[in-house]
Scaffold this motif. Structure first.
Motif, PDB file in Angstrom:
ATOM      1  N   UNK A   1       0.823  -1.213   0.000  1.00 53.26           N
ATOM      2  CA  UNK A   1       0.000   0.000   0.000  1.00 53.26           C
ATOM      3  C   UNK A   1       0.855   1.262   0.000  1.00 53.26           C
ATOM      4  N   UNK A   2       1.945   1.228   0.786  1.00 48.60           N
ATOM      5  CA  UNK A   2       2.846   2.389   0.789  1.00 48.60           C
ATOM      6  C   UNK A   2       3.588   2.519  -0.541  1.00 48.60           C
ATOM      7  N   UNK A   3       3.874   1.402  -1.206  1.00 46.54           N
ATOM      8  CA  UNK A   3       4.498   1.461  -2.531  1.00 46.54           C
ATOM      9  C   UNK A   3       3.554   2.140  -3.524  1.00 46.54           C
ATOM     10  N   UNK A   4       2.278   1.821  -3.450  1.00 43.83           N
ATOM     11  CA  UNK A   4       1.294   2.483  -4.315  1.00 43.83           C
ATOM     12  C   UNK A   4       1.190   3.969  -3.974  1.00 43.83           C
ATOM     13  N   UNK A   5       1.137   4.294  -2.686  1.00 38.19           N
ATOM     14  CA  UNK A   5       1.099   5.701  -2.264  1.00 38.19           C
ATOM     15  C   UNK A   5       2.346   6.436  -2.743  1.00 38.19           C
ATOM     16  N   UNK A   6       3.495   5.764  -2.717  1.00 39.39           N
ATOM     17  CA  UNK A   6       4.743   6.355  -3.179  1.00 39.39           C
ATOM     18  C   UNK A   6       4.660   6.667  -4.673  1.00 39.39           C
ATOM     19  N   UNK A   7       4.166   5.727  -5.446  1.00 33.60           N
ATOM     20  CA  UNK A   7       4.039   5.940  -6.888  1.00 33.60           C
ATOM     21  C   UNK A   7       3.073   7.096  -7.182  1.00 33.60           C
ATOM     22  N   UNK A   8       1.913   7.079  -6.565  1.00 37.59           N
ATOM     23  CA  UNK A   8       0.907   8.119  -6.818  1.00 37.59           C
ATOM     24  C   UNK A   8       1.435   9.488  -6.367  1.00 37.59           C
ATOM     25  N   UNK A   9       2.055   9.541  -5.197  1.00 39.00           N
ATOM     26  CA  UNK A   9       2.584  10.827  -4.721  1.00 39.00           C
ATOM     27  C   UNK A   9       3.684  11.335  -5.645  1.00 39.00           C
ATOM     28  N   UNK A  10       4.466  10.435  -6.224  1.00 45.94           N
ATOM     29  CA  UNK A  10       5.520  10.874  -7.139  1.00 45.94           C
ATOM     30  C   UNK A  10       4.959  11.357  -8.469  1.00 45.94           C
ATOM     31  N   UNK A  11       3.896  10.732  -8.954  1.00 42.76           N
ATOM     32  CA  UNK A  11       3.252  11.233 -10.181  1.00 42.76           C
ATOM     33  C   UNK A  11       2.713  12.638  -9.921  1.00 42.76           C
ATOM     34  N   UNK A  12       2.022  12.807  -8.788  1.00 39.60           N
ATOM     35  CA  UNK A  12       1.483  14.130  -8.452  1.00 39.60           C
ATOM     36  C   UNK A  12       2.597  15.146  -8.192  1.00 39.60           C
ATOM     37  N   UNK A  13       3.676  14.700  -7.551  1.00 38.21           N
ATOM     38  CA  UNK A  13       4.819  15.578  -7.312  1.00 38.21           C
ATOM     39  C   UNK A  13       5.452  16.011  -8.630  1.00 38.21           C
ATOM     40  N   UNK A  14       5.594  15.097  -9.565  1.00 40.85           N
ATOM     41  CA  UNK A  14       6.151  15.449 -10.878  1.00 40.85           C
ATOM     42  C   UNK A  14       5.277  16.487 -11.574  1.00 40.85           C
ATOM     43  N   UNK A  15       3.970  16.329 -11.486  1.00 43.09           N
ATOM     44  CA  UNK A  15       3.056  17.312 -12.078  1.00 43.09           C
ATOM     45  C   UNK A  15       3.179  18.665 -11.381  1.00 43.09           C
ATOM     46  N   UNK A  16       3.294  18.642 -10.048  1.00 44.76           N
ATOM     47  CA  UNK A  16       3.446  19.891  -9.294  1.00 44.76           C
ATOM     48  C   UNK A  16       4.773  20.574  -9.607  1.00 44.76           C
ATOM     49  N   UNK A  17       5.841  19.805  -9.759  1.00 38.60           N
ATOM     50  CA  UNK A  17       7.142  20.375 -10.129  1.00 38.60           C
ATOM     51  C   UNK A  17       7.058  20.997 -11.523  1.00 38.60           C
ATOM     52  N   UNK A  18       6.422  20.302 -12.457  1.00 38.06           N
ATOM     53  CA  UNK A  18       6.261  20.844 -13.816  1.00 38.06           C
ATOM     54  C   UNK A  18       5.450  22.141 -13.774  1.00 38.06           C
ATOM     55  N   UNK A  19       4.387  22.175 -12.971  1.00 41.25           N
ATOM     56  CA  UNK A  19       3.585  23.394 -12.841  1.00 41.25           C
ATOM     57  C   UNK A  19       4.404  24.519 -12.221  1.00 41.25           C
ATOM     58  N   UNK A  20       5.220  24.191 -11.235  1.00 42.32           N
ATOM     59  CA  UNK A  20       6.073  25.179 -10.566  1.00 42.32           C
ATOM     60  C   UNK A  20       7.068  25.792 -11.557  1.00 42.32           C
TER      61      UNK A  20
END
Length: 173
Positions: A129-148
């Motif tokens: 479950x934490x591996x899935x949370x890690x993947x999802x948070x990294x996808x969202x983080x990548x999108x947030x970094x791109x937006x930044x």
């Protein structure tokens, strides 16, 4: 334009470098495009680098909670409010990525041979479950970094060079 203090700049660029490396290498690893020798080397390297980043990240969070930079004089209040929400998302997603990355570990990992991190949880459903949370948070983080990065470029193009606030050099008054 008023610049951020040196400590804020140092923590920003250190975090940016570690996050960009971990995101790019992690997504390359997940895609399966890396040669086997690199695919084997990246997980321990990323764990070691992000473990070393952790105290700096905590310092960055503490510093951010205690220091308030005023908005640029030429920035609209609505843009400043959006920037603050965007930064909050970056901090939250970065923290979630680090925490889930630690909690998904299923075996001890060496940090450059200096010390070993024990797996905090036994392998199983929780670590998955934490591996899935890690993947999802990294996808969202990548999108947030791109937006930044995009927001910085848009402001620069509009004549508001806010990147100068996060770079060393002489302040203009």
């Amino acid at each position: 334009m008023k610049r951020y203090p040196f400590l804020a700049m140092l923590l920003h660029w250190l975090s940016a470098a570690a996050i960009l490396w971990a995101l790019c290498s992690g997504f390359a690893l997940a895609s399966g495009i890396l040669p086997p020798i690199w695919a084997k080397a990246i997980p321990p390297l990323n764990i070691a680098l992000t473990t070393l980043l952790l105290p700096f990240w905590l310092l960055r969070l503490f510093y951010r909670l205690t220091f308030r930079m005023p908005p640029p004089a030429d920035m609209a209040p609505r843009d400043w409010a959006m920037a603050r929400r965007g930064h909050l998302a970056l901090y939250a997603l970065g923290s979630l990525s680090l925490l889930s990355g630690i909690l998904m570990m299923e075996r001890p990992m060496s940090v450059f041979g200096w010390f070993t991190l024990a797996a905090p949880l036994p392998p199983g459903l929780l670590t998955s479950g934490f591996a899935l949370a890690h993947f999802v948070s990294n996808v969202l983080l990548a999108l947030a970094v791109a937006a930044h990065i995009s927001a910085v470029a848009v402001h620069h193009r509009r004549g508001l060079p806010i990147l100068r606030r996060m770079s060393s050099g002489r302040s203009e008054r």
